[in-house]
Scaffold this active site. Sequence first.
Site: not given
Ligand code: ZN
Length: 329
Positions: A24, A194
Site C-alpha cells: 500500500h 487475513e
Molecule cells: Zn494489504
Amino acid sequence: MPLKTDPELREFLRKLPKTETHLHIEGGLPLELLREVRPSMPEPASWAHDFKYRDFAHFEQELLDWGFAWHTSPEQYHRSAKMQFERHLDLGVRYVECSFASGVAEFGGLNAREIFLAVKEAIPNELEVRIFMGIHHTGCGPEMRPVIEDSLTWEGFAGIDLHGPEDLPLEPWTAEIWAAARLAGKFTKAHAGEFLGPDFVRRVLDEVGVQRIQHGIRAAEDASLIEQLVTQGIALDVCPISNHKLSPGVTLENHPIRELYDAGVKVTVSTDDPISFGNNLLDDYEALHHYRDFSRDELVQLVRNGLDVALVEDELRNVWLAELAEHEN
Ligand SMILES: [Zn+2]
C-alpha cells in the site's frame, strides 16, 4: 527480542531478482518523510518485533493518521512513491504491485486519477510497477462510483483491490465492478483470509471472481479451499511480518505460509505496510527462513512464484527467471 538476522543470508536474498506484489503506497510511507511534517515523530512502537496490534481498528487508526498526514496532494504521493521505489531497487526488487486507497479521494478531497498519474511518474526506469486502486467494502457510494468506473478506462492502470475491514458486508456492487474491471482488461484482487476465515476467501473467489488474493492465510484451515486455490492457480500475496503483528493468533513461528506452501499453493512474499510494521522485503524473506524453516532453495522458489504472477510479458519474465536460476544450487 529482535528479529533474527543473518548477514550472509541477507546478501544472498538481496541479489535475487524479487517482486513485491502487496504494498500500500500510504502504508509504505518512509518515516523520514513523515518526520518532515511531524518533526518529533518517534520510531513507531509497532516496529518492535514482539509488537501486536489489538485489532484491525487499532492498526487502521494509526495508519490513517500517518498516511493522511503526508499524502495530502499528488505531489506528496509522488515523493513518497519515488522514495519507496528507489528503496525497492536497493533491495534487488524488479517488479512492484502497489495500491493507493480510493478513500483519499472519498475522504481526503484528492483526485484519484491525479494520484495514479503522480505515482506512475515516480516509477524509475529500472523498475516495473503496476498501480492498483484499493476500494473498501463500502467504498462505492454515489460520489465514488463514477470515479471507480472511470479508473477502468485509465491507460496503464493495472486494476482494483478490495481493502479495509474484512468484516464489513460485501455489497452487491462489488461483483459487478470487479467483473467490469476484468472486461476492461484490468486485473482484480481482494484482501481476504487475513481476519475472516475460509468462507470469505471462497466468496471473493466464487462471487467476486478475483484473480489473486492478498493475504488469504486462513485458507490453510480448509483442505477443499486449498485444493481450489491449487486447481485454479490462484496465488496468495502473503506478508508474514504484517500477519505476525496484526492477524489474530498468527505469529512468525506458527505462520500458515509453511502449510500453504507445502500443499502446493502459489504463495508470494511482500511487506504490506512498512510504516506500520517496520519491515522491508528482505526482513520478510529472512523471517521465513529463521521461523518457518524455509531453505534457500525454498526461498528461491518463493521468489520464482512472485515472478510467475507478475503482470509482465513472458519475454521479460524469462529474463528474470534465467537470472534467478543462476542463484540456485
Ligand atoms: Zn494489504
